[in-house]
Design an enzyme around this catalytic site. Structure first.
Site, PDB file in Angstrom:
ATOM      1  CB  CYS A 144      11.435  78.810  24.676  1.00  0.00           C
ATOM      2  SG  CYS A 144      13.010  78.609  25.464  1.00  0.00           S
ATOM      3  CG  HIS A 148      12.125  79.425  20.706  1.00  0.00           C
ATOM      4  ND1 HIS A 148      12.691  80.625  21.054  1.00  0.00           N
ATOM      5  CD2 HIS A 148      12.713  78.475  21.482  1.00  0.00           C
ATOM      6  CE1 HIS A 148      13.583  80.408  22.018  1.00  0.00           C
ATOM      7  NE2 HIS A 148      13.615  79.117  22.290  1.00  0.00           N
ATOM      8  CG  ASN A 156      17.221  80.349  23.021  1.00  0.00           C
ATOM      9  OD1 ASN A 156      16.329  81.165  23.252  1.00  0.00           O
ATOM     10  ND2 ASN A 156      17.076  79.056  23.242  1.00  0.00           N
TER      11      ASN A 156
HETATM   12  N1  ACO Z   1      32.096  74.335  24.102  1.00  0.00           N
HETATM   13  C1  ACO Z   1      32.838  73.221  23.957  1.00  0.00           C
HETATM   14  N2  ACO Z   1      32.461  72.018  24.396  1.00  0.00           N
HETATM   15  C2  ACO Z   1      31.267  71.948  25.026  1.00  0.00           C
HETATM   16  C3  ACO Z   1      30.448  73.056  25.216  1.00  0.00           C
HETATM   17  C4  ACO Z   1      30.911  74.299  24.724  1.00  0.00           C
HETATM   18  N3  ACO Z   1      30.195  75.432  24.839  1.00  0.00           N
HETATM   19  N4  ACO Z   1      29.347  72.678  25.865  1.00  0.00           N
HETATM   20  C5  ACO Z   1      29.438  71.359  26.084  1.00  0.00           C
HETATM   21  N5  ACO Z   1      30.621  70.910  25.577  1.00  0.00           N
HETATM   22  C6  ACO Z   1      31.139  69.559  25.579  1.00  0.00           C
HETATM   23  C7  ACO Z   1      30.574  68.718  26.699  1.00  0.00           C
HETATM   24  O1  ACO Z   1      31.275  68.925  27.906  1.00  0.00           O
HETATM   25  C8  ACO Z   1      30.784  67.313  26.164  1.00  0.00           C
HETATM   26  O2  ACO Z   1      32.126  66.984  26.363  1.00  0.00           O
HETATM   27  P1  ACO Z   1      32.527  65.440  26.700  1.00  0.00           P
HETATM   28  O3  ACO Z   1      32.070  64.641  25.519  1.00  0.00           O
HETATM   29  O4  ACO Z   1      33.999  65.521  26.865  1.00  0.00           O
HETATM   30  O5  ACO Z   1      31.787  65.105  27.967  1.00  0.00           O
HETATM   31  C9  ACO Z   1      30.564  67.489  24.661  1.00  0.00           C
HETATM   32  O6  ACO Z   1      30.731  68.892  24.391  1.00  0.00           O
HETATM   33  C10 ACO Z   1      29.203  67.029  24.199  1.00  0.00           C
HETATM   34  O7  ACO Z   1      28.241  67.566  25.097  1.00  0.00           O
HETATM   35  P2  ACO Z   1      26.702  67.368  24.842  1.00  0.00           P
HETATM   36  O8  ACO Z   1      25.932  68.130  25.868  1.00  0.00           O
HETATM   37  O9  ACO Z   1      26.396  65.912  24.653  1.00  0.00           O
HETATM   38  O10 ACO Z   1      26.613  68.096  23.440  1.00  0.00           O
HETATM   39  P3  ACO Z   1      25.462  68.094  22.407  1.00  0.00           P
HETATM   40  O11 ACO Z   1      25.935  67.584  21.130  1.00  0.00           O
HETATM   41  O12 ACO Z   1      24.180  67.520  22.946  1.00  0.00           O
HETATM   42  O13 ACO Z   1      25.233  69.645  22.210  1.00  0.00           O
HETATM   43  C11 ACO Z   1      23.690  71.306  22.888  1.00  0.00           C
HETATM   44  C12 ACO Z   1      24.857  70.431  23.312  1.00  0.00           C
HETATM   45  C13 ACO Z   1      24.138  72.267  21.815  1.00  0.00           C
HETATM   46  C14 ACO Z   1      23.262  72.085  24.127  1.00  0.00           C
HETATM   47  C15 ACO Z   1      22.563  70.405  22.351  1.00  0.00           C
HETATM   48  O14 ACO Z   1      22.277  69.377  23.254  1.00  0.00           O
HETATM   49  C16 ACO Z   1      21.333  71.174  22.093  1.00  0.00           C
HETATM   50  O15 ACO Z   1      21.295  72.006  21.227  1.00  0.00           O
HETATM   51  N6  ACO Z   1      20.255  70.870  22.806  1.00  0.00           N
HETATM   52  C17 ACO Z   1      19.059  71.646  22.703  1.00  0.00           C
HETATM   53  C18 ACO Z   1      19.215  72.740  23.660  1.00  0.00           C
HETATM   54  C19 ACO Z   1      18.373  73.882  23.315  1.00  0.00           C
HETATM   55  O16 ACO Z   1      18.019  74.137  22.201  1.00  0.00           O
HETATM   56  N7  ACO Z   1      18.058  74.596  24.373  1.00  0.00           N
HETATM   57  C20 ACO Z   1      17.309  75.717  24.258  1.00  0.00           C
HETATM   58  C21 ACO Z   1      15.887  75.347  23.969  1.00  0.00           C
HETATM   59  S1  ACO Z   1      14.845  75.655  25.207  1.00  0.00           S
HETATM   60  C22 ACO Z   1      14.974  77.264  25.458  1.00  0.00           C
HETATM   61  O17 ACO Z   1      15.118  78.009  24.533  1.00  0.00           O
HETATM   62  C23 ACO Z   1      14.938  77.743  26.857  1.00  0.00           C
END
Ligand code: ACO
Length: 347
Positions: free
Chosen positions: A114, A274, A304
């Site tokens: 990224c 980003h 992204n």
């Molecule tokens: N659809 C539905 N449910 C989902 C999905 C989906 N696509 N993905 C995960 N879940 C579920 C999980 O299984 C979990 O279920 P559970 O509670 O029954 O176990 C629940 O949603 C919560 O999962 P978390 O991973 O805790 O969700 P969170 O609120 O943290 O959101 C996310 C996940 C969006 C990935 C968040 O953590 C985030 O944005 N993190 C930053 C990631 C990022 O920006 N990455 C890219 C930056 S680096 C780069 O660009 C390479």
């Protein structure tokens, strides 16, 4: 000393739009979940066989070159940033050099995920400032759709990424241009957001067992069935860990750039973060107390696109007339590695 300016900018995104609802065909997810957690409504996927990371990069590059008023043959150095190259090796830089019929110039491949565009911009800036090159073509392109886990197992990461490319032509200028760039890394969290295979790490225990393996087993070391069963050939991410670190490092590295130039957040005309996740961008905006018109986001349309997200957003903002001559533009990125960085430009 001379500075570096962006003399031309271009972008390309594939025509195929994939909505959040389209993803429900492959995995257990919902439009509500994706929009609420990431801000993404849709993303683009490249044509499976006819488009590659390099071919998309070439389309963006052609626009950037035309806007800079130079031909491909006038480019004297290529920098290509991607985490989804056409080949494991060689990198996309030489493929672009070949396809665009460029001279036998240097081609540097950057793999800082990224932060790839910011790292590449910083490298280009040093080459221009020292007078080594006069026309650098920087291309950032990603074809994520080729290698995501589209089953429910991979839904936390697969819904985030999209395909696309951005490119800039960098030239020397006596005024304005890039004021400073700032690069950082922290490898202690390298595995928090990573794609492990194919990778040589899997062979770390080879030495002691080497003697007992036959040829077929040796061949499987590189990419075994077990690795595929464990999804190690797909990107893995601890989303909450990425989120927590990103919201600290984004504001920090933006403030570092501002302080280096004796400027304040209120001086920024446009921040282009980003496009990792809209929630991260909103947190950064709030932390720096920036107004809505000071921040540009387009993640809702493209997801992204990793290294390509900043040049795509910069290009869209410029095309929409949101960037005027003399504006202070701040670019900032954070991602896998972890690596992060910022650049401050006077347009
Ligand atoms: N659809 C539905 N449910 C989902 C999905 C989906 N696509 N993905 C995960 N879940 C579920 C999980 O299984 C979990 O279920 P559970 O509670 O029954 O176990 C629940 O949603 C919560 O999962 P978390 O991973 O805790 O969700 P969170 O609120 O943290 O959101 C996310 C996940 C969006 C990935 C968040 O953590 C985030 O944005 N993190 C930053 C990631 C990022 O920006 N990455 C890219 C930056 S680096 C780069 O660009 C390479």
């Amino acid at each position: 000393m001379q500075q570096t300016k962006i003399a031309g900018i271009g972008m390309y995104v594939p025509a195929h739009i994939v909505t959040n609802n389209d993803l429900k065909e492959f995995m257990d997810t919902s439009d509500e979940w994706i929009q609420e957690r990431t801000g993404i409504k849709e993303r683009r996927y490249a044509h499976r066989t006819e488009e590659t990371t390099t071919s998309m990069g070439i389309k963006a590059a052609a626009i950037a070159l035309q806007r800079a008023g130079i031909t491909a043959q006038e480019v004297d150095f290529i920098i290509f940033a991607t985490l989804s190259p056409d080949y494991y090796f060689p990198g996309c830089g030489v493929l672009l050099q070949r396809e665009m019929k460029m001279k036998e110039i240097g081609a540097l491949d950057i793999r800082n995920q990224c932060s790839g565009f910011i790292y590449a911009l910083s490298v280009a800036d040093q080459f221009i400032k020292t007078g080594m090159y006069k026309n650098i073509l920087l291309v950032a392109s990603e074809k994520h759709s080729f290698g995501l886990d589209f089953s429910t197992r991979g839904r936390n990461i697969s819904v985030i990424f999209g395909d696309g490319a951005g490119a800039v032509v960098l030239q020397p200028t006596q005024k304005q241009g890039i004021l400073s760039t700032h690069l950082h890394s922290d490898g202690s969290a390298a595995e928090v957001l990573a794609m492990f295979n194919p990778g040589t790490h899997a062979n770390h225990w080879l030495d002691e067992k080497l003697a007992s393996f036959d040829d077929a087993e040796m061949g499987q070391m590189f990419m075994s069935h077990a690795m595929i069963d464990n999804a190690e050939n797909f990107p893995n991410m601890d989303g909450p860990a990425v989120f927590k670190k990103a919201i600290i490092k984004f504001p920090e590295v933006i403030m570092e750039a501002l302080e280096k130039n004796n400027l304040q957040p209120t001086d920024i005309n446009l921040l282009i973060p980003h496009q990792a996740n809209l929630r991260i961008a909103q947190f950064v905006q709030q932390k720096l107390q920036l107004k809505d018109e000071q921040v540009f986001n387009n993640i809702e349309k493209y997801g992204n696109t990793t290294a390509a997200s900043i040049p795509i957003a910069l290009c869209e903002a410029w095309e929409a007339g949101k960037i005027k001559e003399g504006d202070l533009i701040c670019l900032a990125a954070f991602g896998s590695g972890f690596t992060w960085g910022s650049a401050l430009l006077r347009w």
